[in-house]
Design an enzyme around this catalytic site. Sequence first.
Site, PDB file in Angstrom:
ATOM      1  N   TRP A 106       0.825  -1.253  -0.259  1.00 25.40           N
ATOM      2  CA  TRP A 106      -0.017   0.122   0.155  1.00 25.40           C
ATOM      3  C   TRP A 106       0.889   1.070   0.213  1.00 25.40           C
ATOM      4  O   TRP A 106       0.193   1.923  -0.678  1.00 25.40           O
ATOM      5  CB  TRP A 106      -0.432   0.150   1.167  1.00 25.40           C
ATOM      6  CG  TRP A 106      -1.756  -0.891   0.974  1.00 25.40           C
ATOM      7  CD1 TRP A 106      -2.208  -2.336   1.151  1.00 25.40           C
ATOM      8  CD2 TRP A 106      -3.332  -1.009   0.295  1.00 25.40           C
ATOM      9  NE1 TRP A 106      -3.270  -2.986   0.720  1.00 25.40           N
ATOM     10  CE2 TRP A 106      -3.765  -2.492   0.125  1.00 25.40           C
ATOM     11  CE3 TRP A 106      -3.037  -0.606  -1.184  1.00 25.40           C
ATOM     12  CZ2 TRP A 106      -5.110  -2.701  -0.982  1.00 25.40           C
ATOM     13  CZ3 TRP A 106      -4.435  -0.460  -2.434  1.00 25.40           C
ATOM     14  CH2 TRP A 106      -5.346  -1.740  -1.578  1.00 25.40           C
ATOM     15  N   ASP A 180      -1.392   7.235   5.920  1.00 23.51           N
ATOM     16  CA  ASP A 180      -2.279   5.424   5.549  1.00 23.51           C
ATOM     17  C   ASP A 180      -2.877   5.249   7.006  1.00 23.51           C
ATOM     18  O   ASP A 180      -1.830   3.452   7.181  1.00 23.51           O
ATOM     19  CB  ASP A 180      -2.112   4.989   4.349  1.00 23.51           C
ATOM     20  CG  ASP A 180      -3.366   3.904   4.251  1.00 23.51           C
ATOM     21  OD1 ASP A 180      -4.015   3.927   4.906  1.00 23.51           O
ATOM     22  OD2 ASP A 180      -2.751   3.389   2.871  1.00 23.51           O
ATOM     23  N   LYS A 204     -12.721  -1.840   7.220  1.00 25.06           N
ATOM     24  CA  LYS A 204     -11.552  -2.995   8.038  1.00 25.06           C
ATOM     25  C   LYS A 204     -12.307  -2.692   9.449  1.00 25.06           C
ATOM     26  O   LYS A 204     -12.763  -4.057   9.636  1.00 25.06           O
ATOM     27  CB  LYS A 204     -10.946  -2.226   7.740  1.00 25.06           C
ATOM     28  CG  LYS A 204      -9.592  -1.697   6.906  1.00 25.06           C
ATOM     29  CD  LYS A 204      -9.663  -2.994   6.076  1.00 25.06           C
ATOM     30  CE  LYS A 204      -8.981  -2.366   4.128  1.00 25.06           C
ATOM     31  NZ  LYS A 204      -8.180  -3.716   3.670  1.00 25.06           N
TER      32      LYS A 204
END
Length: 373
Positions: A106, A180, A204
């Site tokens: 990511w 993030d 999530k």
Amino acid sequence: MQAQLQQRPYNFSAGPAALPAEVLETAAAEMLDWHGSGMSVMEMSHRGKEFISIYEQAESDLRELLAVPKDFHILFMQGGGLAENAIVPLNLSRGGKVDFVVTGAWSQKSAGEAKRYADVHIAASNEASGFTALPEPSNWQLRRDAAYVHLCSNETIHGVEFHEIPDLKALGSDAPLVIDFSSQQLSRPLDWSRVGLAFGGAQKNIGPAGLTLVFVRNNLLGHALQACPSAFNYQTVAQAQSMFNTPPTYGIYMAGLVFQWLKRFSYRGRNALAAIEQRNIDKAELLYSTLDGSGMFINRVAHNARSRMNVPFFLRDERLNDAFLADARERRLLQLKGHKSVGGMRASIYNAMPLEGVQALVDLMRDFEARHG
């Protein structure tokens, strides 16, 4: 309905992920008529008094749970964490230099996207370790004139996590830190004194896909590039209280139910965020201790970088992968197959996963090893 929800399988999906059964039950009961309004939340005007009350309660509960300082705006946006990889540099880079710490898939994607808008420098990377360890902050090569420093606090694919957010000032940098924390938010407290901006997709720990949360310090607003779309300009969104365009209303409603569930949550004498953090610690310790004691299963991440949220693991004999997944499905343990880029298995054990779910996975692993080891 309650009995049906209690019998649900354990879902280890990395996202969209499992939601608390209690939250789903409430949403189902309110689907046709929210609090006597005669409307589903899906049918409400985002500017009507009914939805404004939902939004204001959600924002207040989230600020309380994460102890978000008053000088931070909370923005309810769309586009997911992936879109924020572009929206952040459009707002903060000023077209100049940006430093990235690359610790997995990511943060790699984030750096690649930012190159469209800024001079990107990789200040540190753990790629040489196969993304199984974290680069020591004292060795980061930070530029003094960087507009900001970006890191991903928890990498969902490779299963590495920063258990302490680095202090950039101690490293000699005055740049704001952007994190993030899509798969980490609301799983533990955050030291806001070390953060300038934090963002994450909701799918999530918070709610359904489609909602993105951005926490941005007030003094970082007002620097967007001319090319930044108005709907993605943090200052514009903040001034409109996330209502510049139609926000993801149902996602905000579902997130609000999760916030209320979390405020009521208790575990081992703790409440709310402290309780969920302790349960997350217990779940992770149970699973990692089983992996460490196994002759069949292995986790390759350095101990001090192991994620509490996403636990990748591998069978030493990969010919047994399909048999393991078949046994898992038979026991109603779902979505354990690893990401296609790395293979193996992955157990995502977010807030909604109870300790009993991890125990069920551990029981399967032990039984499977006894039969095939």
